[in-house]
Motif scaffolding. Structure first.
Motif, PDB file in Angstrom:
ATOM      1  N   PRO A  78       0.793  -1.054  -0.131  1.00 33.03           N
ATOM      2  CA  PRO A  78       0.044  -0.069  -0.020  1.00 33.03           C
ATOM      3  C   PRO A  78       0.998   1.258  -0.005  1.00 33.03           C
ATOM      4  CG  PRO A  78       0.295  -1.092   2.188  1.00 33.03           C
ATOM      5  CD  PRO A  78       0.459  -2.009   1.185  1.00 33.03           C
ATOM      6  N   CYS A  79       2.121   1.283   0.535  1.00 40.71           N
ATOM      7  CA  CYS A  79       2.734   2.308   0.593  1.00 40.71           C
ATOM      8  C   CYS A  79       3.353   2.652  -0.637  1.00 40.71           C
ATOM      9  CB  CYS A  79       3.912   2.289   1.765  1.00 40.71           C
ATOM     10  SG  CYS A  79       4.216   3.842   2.484  1.00 40.71           S
ATOM     11  N   LEU A  80       3.806   1.825  -1.371  1.00 44.82           N
ATOM     12  CA  LEU A  80       4.190   2.100  -2.726  1.00 44.82           C
ATOM     13  C   LEU A  80       3.180   2.697  -3.709  1.00 44.82           C
ATOM     14  CD1 LEU A  80       6.489   0.027  -1.480  1.00 44.82           C
ATOM     15  CD2 LEU A  80       6.857  -0.465  -3.777  1.00 44.82           C
ATOM     16  N   ASP A  81       1.735   1.704  -3.483  1.00 44.69           N
ATOM     17  CA  ASP A  81       0.921   2.499  -4.498  1.00 44.69           C
ATOM     18  C   ASP A  81       0.677   3.691  -3.945  1.00 44.69           C
ATOM     19  OD1 ASP A  81       0.757  -0.271  -5.416  1.00 44.69           O
ATOM     20  OD2 ASP A  81      -1.095  -0.986  -4.385  1.00 44.69           O
ATOM     21  N   CYS A  82       0.404   4.152  -2.896  1.00 44.55           N
ATOM     22  CA  CYS A  82       0.139   5.445  -2.359  1.00 44.55           C
ATOM     23  C   CYS A  82       1.083   6.352  -3.033  1.00 44.55           C
ATOM     24  CB  CYS A  82       0.091   5.424  -0.730  1.00 44.55           C
ATOM     25  SG  CYS A  82      -0.271   7.244  -0.200  1.00 44.55           S
ATOM     26  N   PHE A  83       2.374   6.130  -2.851  1.00 45.58           N
ATOM     27  CA  PHE A  83       3.413   7.116  -3.382  1.00 45.58           C
ATOM     28  C   PHE A  83       3.262   7.250  -4.767  1.00 45.58           C
ATOM     29  CE2 PHE A  83       7.671   7.369  -5.055  1.00 45.58           C
ATOM     30  CZ  PHE A  83       8.030   8.882  -4.735  1.00 45.58           C
ATOM     31  N   ARG A  84       3.061   6.236  -5.645  1.00 44.34           N
ATOM     32  CA  ARG A  84       2.962   6.422  -7.073  1.00 44.34           C
ATOM     33  C   ARG A  84       1.711   7.136  -7.546  1.00 44.34           C
ATOM     34  NH1 ARG A  84       5.184  -0.103  -7.360  1.00 44.34           N
ATOM     35  NH2 ARG A  84       7.329   0.348  -7.319  1.00 44.34           N
ATOM     36  N   SER A  85       0.791   6.694  -6.831  1.00 44.11           N
ATOM     37  CA  SER A  85      -0.553   7.423  -7.257  1.00 44.11           C
ATOM     38  C   SER A  85      -0.859   9.030  -6.765  1.00 44.11           C
ATOM     39  CB  SER A  85      -1.638   6.620  -6.863  1.00 44.11           C
ATOM     40  OG  SER A  85      -1.872   6.558  -5.122  1.00 44.11           O
ATOM     41  N   GLY A  86      -0.203   9.183  -5.514  1.00 43.34           N
ATOM     42  CA  GLY A  86      -0.149  10.324  -4.800  1.00 43.34           C
ATOM     43  C   GLY A  86      -1.653  10.474  -3.904  1.00 43.34           C
ATOM     44  N   HIS A  87      -2.258   9.204  -3.776  1.00 44.80           N
ATOM     45  CA  HIS A  87      -3.622   9.310  -3.246  1.00 44.80           C
ATOM     46  C   HIS A  87      -3.737   8.196  -2.080  1.00 44.80           C
ATOM     47  CE1 HIS A  87      -5.248  11.881  -6.311  1.00 44.80           C
ATOM     48  NE2 HIS A  87      -4.859  11.015  -7.092  1.00 44.80           N
ATOM     49  N   PRO A  88      -4.605   8.669  -1.049  1.00 44.75           N
ATOM     50  CA  PRO A  88      -4.634   7.414   0.134  1.00 44.75           C
ATOM     51  C   PRO A  88      -4.771   6.151  -0.365  1.00 44.75           C
ATOM     52  CG  PRO A  88      -5.683   9.371   0.498  1.00 44.75           C
ATOM     53  CD  PRO A  88      -5.487   9.871  -0.755  1.00 44.75           C
ATOM     54  N   VAL A  89      -4.457   5.018   0.294  1.00 44.28           N
ATOM     55  CA  VAL A  89      -4.604   3.831  -0.062  1.00 44.28           C
ATOM     56  C   VAL A  89      -5.048   3.046   1.310  1.00 44.28           C
ATOM     57  CG1 VAL A  89      -3.762   1.552  -0.919  1.00 44.28           C
ATOM     58  CG2 VAL A  89      -2.986   3.616  -2.077  1.00 44.28           C
ATOM     59  N   THR A  90      -6.195   2.391   1.125  1.00 42.13           N
ATOM     60  CA  THR A  90      -6.844   1.849   2.347  1.00 42.13           C
ATOM     61  C   THR A  90      -6.993   0.150   2.085  1.00 42.13           C
ATOM     62  OG1 THR A  90      -8.077   3.803   2.756  1.00 42.13           O
ATOM     63  CG2 THR A  90      -8.726   1.597   3.827  1.00 42.13           C
ATOM     64  N   ALA A  91      -6.547  -0.449   3.181  1.00 43.37           N
ATOM     65  CA  ALA A  91      -7.250  -1.910   3.327  1.00 43.37           C
ATOM     66  C   ALA A  91      -7.786  -2.459   4.613  1.00 43.37           C
ATOM     67  CB  ALA A  91      -5.935  -2.721   2.813  1.00 43.37           C
ATOM     68  N   ALA A  92      -9.079  -2.350   4.650  1.00 45.02           N
ATOM     69  CA  ALA A  92      -9.574  -2.579   6.066  1.00 45.02           C
ATOM     70  C   ALA A  92      -9.523  -3.927   6.543  1.00 45.02           C
ATOM     71  CB  ALA A  92     -11.296  -2.266   5.914  1.00 45.02           C
ATOM     72  N   ASP A  93      -9.225  -5.184   5.629  1.00 44.27           N
ATOM     73  CA  ASP A  93      -8.911  -6.283   6.027  1.00 44.27           C
ATOM     74  C   ASP A  93      -7.963  -7.012   5.114  1.00 44.27           C
ATOM     75  OD1 ASP A  93      -8.824  -8.874   6.935  1.00 44.27           O
ATOM     76  OD2 ASP A  93     -11.059  -9.274   6.668  1.00 44.27           O
ATOM     77  N   LEU A  94      -6.786  -7.174   5.459  1.00 44.37           N
ATOM     78  CA  LEU A  94      -5.799  -7.893   4.686  1.00 44.37           C
ATOM     79  C   LEU A  94      -5.812  -9.108   4.436  1.00 44.37           C
ATOM     80  CD1 LEU A  94      -2.624  -6.221   6.206  1.00 44.37           C
ATOM     81  CD2 LEU A  94      -3.414  -5.766   3.931  1.00 44.37           C
ATOM     82  N   ALA A  95      -6.791  -9.897   5.275  1.00 44.82           N
ATOM     83  CA  ALA A  95      -7.607 -11.206   4.745  1.00 44.82           C
ATOM     84  C   ALA A  95      -8.050 -11.346   3.537  1.00 44.82           C
ATOM     85  CB  ALA A  95      -8.180 -11.638   5.908  1.00 44.82           C
ATOM     86  N   VAL A  96      -8.205 -10.433   2.976  1.00 45.88           N
ATOM     87  CA  VAL A  96      -9.191 -10.229   1.571  1.00 45.88           C
ATOM     88  C   VAL A  96      -8.333  -9.827   0.675  1.00 45.88           C
ATOM     89  CG1 VAL A  96     -11.426 -10.479   2.686  1.00 45.88           C
ATOM     90  CG2 VAL A  96     -10.443  -8.421   1.957  1.00 45.88           C
TER      91      VAL A  96
END
Length: 276
Positions: A78-96
């Motif tokens: 998520p941190c890489l996706d956030c940096f590359r897009s410049g937008h917040p990235v959320t995952a409420a449940d990493l199991a899915v």
């Protein structure tokens, strides 16, 4: 949420003008305060280096630091996706989230984290990193926590960019002052050499520059040494070999046609040295 701690945190994150400012300590303040203020278990921070590559610079726990390193090593999370897009990235449940991050999701769960929120460190179009917030239990992050977390990341971003600009400005000012000081020294050396050899200032400068180039010396260092007397400039003395060494102002030192008069009349005209 502790209002006083929040206020103190914002003050800490804006105070980058103190003597001996420590960027790493500053980043640890951001991750530690994020855990203290928000409903999260850990926080990690990635910043881009001058080449644009992300580096782990701070984490509130060793588990978070290792997980951030895991993201970089596997180029996934998520941190890489956030940096590359410049937008917040959320995952409420990493199991899915196995399909989204097949390597990161199980590694995060193994480290004891079930949810993650990544927030960009961004000022307009410039993204310098990302703040990762981890929780031990699954579930959506409180919108208020997300707003405060983003505010902390934004203030830290502005402070870091300000500090970088100050350092850049200081460097430019130092370079400018050095250039100005060097110019003064070179002017003094020109005047001294012009007076010694009876040249104009332009010829004196050309002699100094050619002498420095021929010996792979910095012009300002040569000028200072000449003024101090530690570099006598052999070959640049009156009536000697200055023209042959420097190749400048040769005509200035030549005898007039026919040469100076001798006891038996004018001497033959001096022959110019053949150039290779």
């Amino acid at each position: 949420m502790d209002g006083q701690l929040l206020s103190e945190t914002f003050v800490e994150l804006t105070d980058t003008m103190v003597a001996g400012f420590d960027v790493i300590d500053f980043m640890h303040v951001l991750t530690d305060r994020s855990v203290q203020l928000l409903d999260v278990s850990a926080a990690g921070l990635l910043l881009a280096d001058p080449r644009g590559e992300l580096r782990v610079v701070a984490a509130s726990s060793e588990a978070a630091r290792l997980l951030e390193l895991f993201q970089l090593q596997n180029d996934q999370g998520p941190c890489l996706d956030c940096f590359r897009s410049g937008h917040p990235v959320t995952a409420a449940d990493l199991a899915v989230e196995a399909a989204r991050w097949p390597r990161f999701a199980p590694a995060a769960r193994k480290a004891g984290f079930a949810a993650v929120q990544a927030l960009p460190m961004r000022l307009r179009e410039q993204v310098i990193g990302a703040l990762n917030l981890f929780r031990a239990g699954p579930g959506a992050f409180d919108p208020a926590d997300i707003r405060v977390g983003q505010a902390l990341a934004d203030v830290a971003t502005i402070s870091l960019l300000q500090e970088r600009n100050m350092r850049h400005s200081d460097t430019l000012n130092e370079q400018l002052q050095t250039a100005l000081n060097s110019r003064v020294v070179i002017e003094q050396a020109k005047g001294k050499l012009a007076e010694r050899l009876g040249l104009d200032m332009g010829q004196a400068f050309n002699l100094l520059r050619d002498y420095a180039r021929a010996r792979n010396l910095r012009l300002s260092a040569l000028a200072q040494a000449f003024i101090d007397g530690s570099e006598p400039l052999p070959g640049l003395t009156p009536g000697a070999t200055a023209p042959r060494i420097a190749g400048v102002a040769e005509a200035h030192h030549q005898s007039p046609p026919g040469g100076p008069p001798g006891p038996n009349g004018p001497r033959p005209a001096a022959r110019r040295p053949r150039r290779p």
